[in-house]
Design a protein around this motif. Sequence first.
Motif, mmCIF file in Angstrom:
data_model
loop_
_atom_site.group_PDB
_atom_site.id
_atom_site.type_symbol
_atom_site.label_atom_id
_atom_site.label_comp_id
_atom_site.label_asym_id
_atom_site.label_seq_id
_atom_site.Cartn_x
_atom_site.Cartn_y
_atom_site.Cartn_z
ATOM 1 N N VAL A 27 43.694 -84.057 32.839
ATOM 2 C CA VAL A 27 43.622 -82.597 32.835
ATOM 3 C C VAL A 27 44.577 -82.118 31.758
ATOM 4 C CG1 VAL A 27 44.058 -80.488 34.158
ATOM 5 C CG2 VAL A 27 43.136 -82.523 35.309
ATOM 6 N N TRP A 28 44.089 -81.306 30.843
ATOM 7 C CA TRP A 28 44.920 -80.749 29.777
ATOM 8 C C TRP A 28 45.194 -79.294 30.112
ATOM 9 C CZ3 TRP A 28 46.914 -83.118 25.448
ATOM 10 C CH2 TRP A 28 47.533 -82.281 24.533
ATOM 11 N N ILE A 29 46.449 -78.907 30.166
ATOM 12 C CA ILE A 29 46.807 -77.514 30.434
ATOM 13 C C ILE A 29 47.587 -76.996 29.235
ATOM 14 C CG2 ILE A 29 48.072 -75.923 31.924
ATOM 15 C CD1 ILE A 29 47.741 -78.045 34.163
ATOM 16 N N ASP A 30 47.065 -75.988 28.584
ATOM 17 C CA ASP A 30 47.766 -75.340 27.492
ATOM 18 C C ASP A 30 48.668 -74.281 28.125
ATOM 19 O OD1 ASP A 30 48.671 -73.790 25.370
ATOM 20 O OD2 ASP A 30 46.759 -73.882 24.301
ATOM 21 N N VAL A 31 49.968 -74.547 28.183
ATOM 22 C CA VAL A 31 50.896 -73.657 28.893
ATOM 23 C C VAL A 31 51.065 -72.307 28.199
ATOM 24 C CG1 VAL A 31 52.137 -75.558 29.976
ATOM 25 C CG2 VAL A 31 52.974 -74.614 27.807
ATOM 26 N N ARG A 32 50.596 -72.184 26.978
ATOM 27 C CA ARG A 32 50.632 -70.878 26.310
ATOM 28 C C ARG A 32 49.519 -69.981 26.830
ATOM 29 N NH1 ARG A 32 50.105 -73.193 20.533
ATOM 30 N NH2 ARG A 32 48.793 -74.488 21.821
ATOM 31 N N GLU A 33 48.475 -70.592 27.385
ATOM 32 C CA GLU A 33 47.297 -69.842 27.823
ATOM 33 C C GLU A 33 47.122 -69.818 29.338
ATOM 34 O OE1 GLU A 33 44.350 -69.218 25.489
ATOM 35 O OE2 GLU A 33 45.651 -69.527 23.772
ATOM 36 N N SER A 34 47.589 -70.840 30.023
ATOM 37 C CA SER A 34 47.290 -70.990 31.451
ATOM 38 C C SER A 34 48.548 -71.238 32.269
ATOM 39 C CB SER A 34 46.351 -72.182 31.663
ATOM 40 O OG SER A 34 45.176 -72.025 30.915
ATOM 41 N N PRO A 35 48.534 -70.776 33.516
ATOM 42 C CA PRO A 35 49.653 -71.113 34.414
ATOM 43 C C PRO A 35 49.524 -72.562 34.873
ATOM 44 C CG PRO A 35 48.014 -69.820 35.585
ATOM 45 C CD PRO A 35 47.574 -69.880 34.143
ATOM 46 N N LEU A 36 50.629 -73.130 35.318
ATOM 47 C CA LEU A 36 50.590 -74.460 35.903
ATOM 48 C C LEU A 36 50.062 -74.357 37.326
ATOM 49 C CD1 LEU A 36 54.067 -75.806 34.746
ATOM 50 C CD2 LEU A 36 51.834 -76.330 33.778
ATOM 51 N N PRO A 37 49.347 -75.368 37.791
ATOM 52 C CA PRO A 37 48.934 -75.334 39.199
ATOM 53 C C PRO A 37 50.172 -75.364 40.089
ATOM 54 C CG PRO A 37 48.335 -77.421 38.161
ATOM 55 C CD PRO A 37 48.923 -76.561 37.099
ATOM 56 N N ARG A 38 50.086 -74.774 41.238
ATOM 57 C CA ARG A 38 51.237 -74.728 42.153
ATOM 58 C C ARG A 38 51.368 -76.075 42.851
ATOM 59 N NH1 ARG A 38 53.489 -69.855 42.047
ATOM 60 N NH2 ARG A 38 52.197 -68.131 41.371
ATOM 61 N N LEU A 39 52.314 -76.875 42.353
ATOM 62 C CA LEU A 39 52.561 -78.214 42.878
ATOM 63 C C LEU A 39 54.053 -78.406 43.114
ATOM 64 C CD1 LEU A 39 50.272 -80.221 40.426
ATOM 65 C CD2 LEU A 39 49.770 -79.662 42.806
ATOM 66 N N PRO A 40 54.426 -79.201 44.104
ATOM 67 C CA PRO A 40 55.844 -79.388 44.414
ATOM 68 C C PRO A 40 56.615 -80.237 43.402
ATOM 69 C CG PRO A 40 54.492 -80.760 45.847
ATOM 70 C CD PRO A 40 53.548 -79.899 45.047
ATOM 71 N N VAL A 41 55.942 -80.861 42.460
ATOM 72 C CA VAL A 41 56.615 -81.773 41.525
ATOM 73 C C VAL A 41 57.272 -81.083 40.336
ATOM 74 C CG1 VAL A 41 55.097 -83.695 42.125
ATOM 75 C CG2 VAL A 41 54.540 -82.250 40.169
ATOM 76 N N GLY A 76 48.552 -84.546 44.597
ATOM 77 C CA GLY A 76 49.423 -83.755 43.730
ATOM 78 C C GLY A 76 50.850 -83.628 44.216
ATOM 79 N N LYS A 77 51.228 -84.361 45.250
ATOM 80 C CA LYS A 77 52.557 -84.196 45.839
ATOM 81 C C LYS A 77 53.598 -85.191 45.338
ATOM 82 C CE LYS A 77 50.828 -82.105 50.046
ATOM 83 N NZ LYS A 77 50.675 -82.235 51.489
ATOM 84 N N THR A 78 53.158 -86.296 44.771
ATOM 85 C CA THR A 78 54.103 -87.329 44.348
ATOM 86 C C THR A 78 53.974 -87.596 42.858
ATOM 87 O OG1 THR A 78 53.928 -88.365 46.527
ATOM 88 C CG2 THR A 78 54.897 -89.694 44.761
#
Length: 128
Positions: A27-41, A76-78
Amino acid sequence: MGASLLRVGALSDEKVQALVNDEVVPVWIDVRESPLPRLPVWPKVLVNAKLGPDNRIADLYSQGFFLRTVVLTPDGKTLLNPQADTVEGSVATSSQKGYYAYAQTKPQDFINMITGALARFHALAQTP
């Protein structure tokens, strides 16, 4: 800048591409365009970057240079590819425990990071 180094480095290597395509869900997330998924890590991964209330990278420096390859368990927790808090710590840790920094740009280092993360995942899966 960092993303292009990863794309022309590790991600351009056929062995890396095969490993990623066969063993993980990229999964590629461009942090300039998109929020990060809400994950505890994220506190373990962000190091010096800060998240805003909308889960976007908040500081301008990190928006331009935040590059991480994060390997997680399916829930997505570890975090399976931890990194030390400093460059010096990362170098020392990688040689001692097989952990590699998130933004590996050399193909063999990226392969070592992914295979180490997969080994940790398989060890966790076998733990009762």
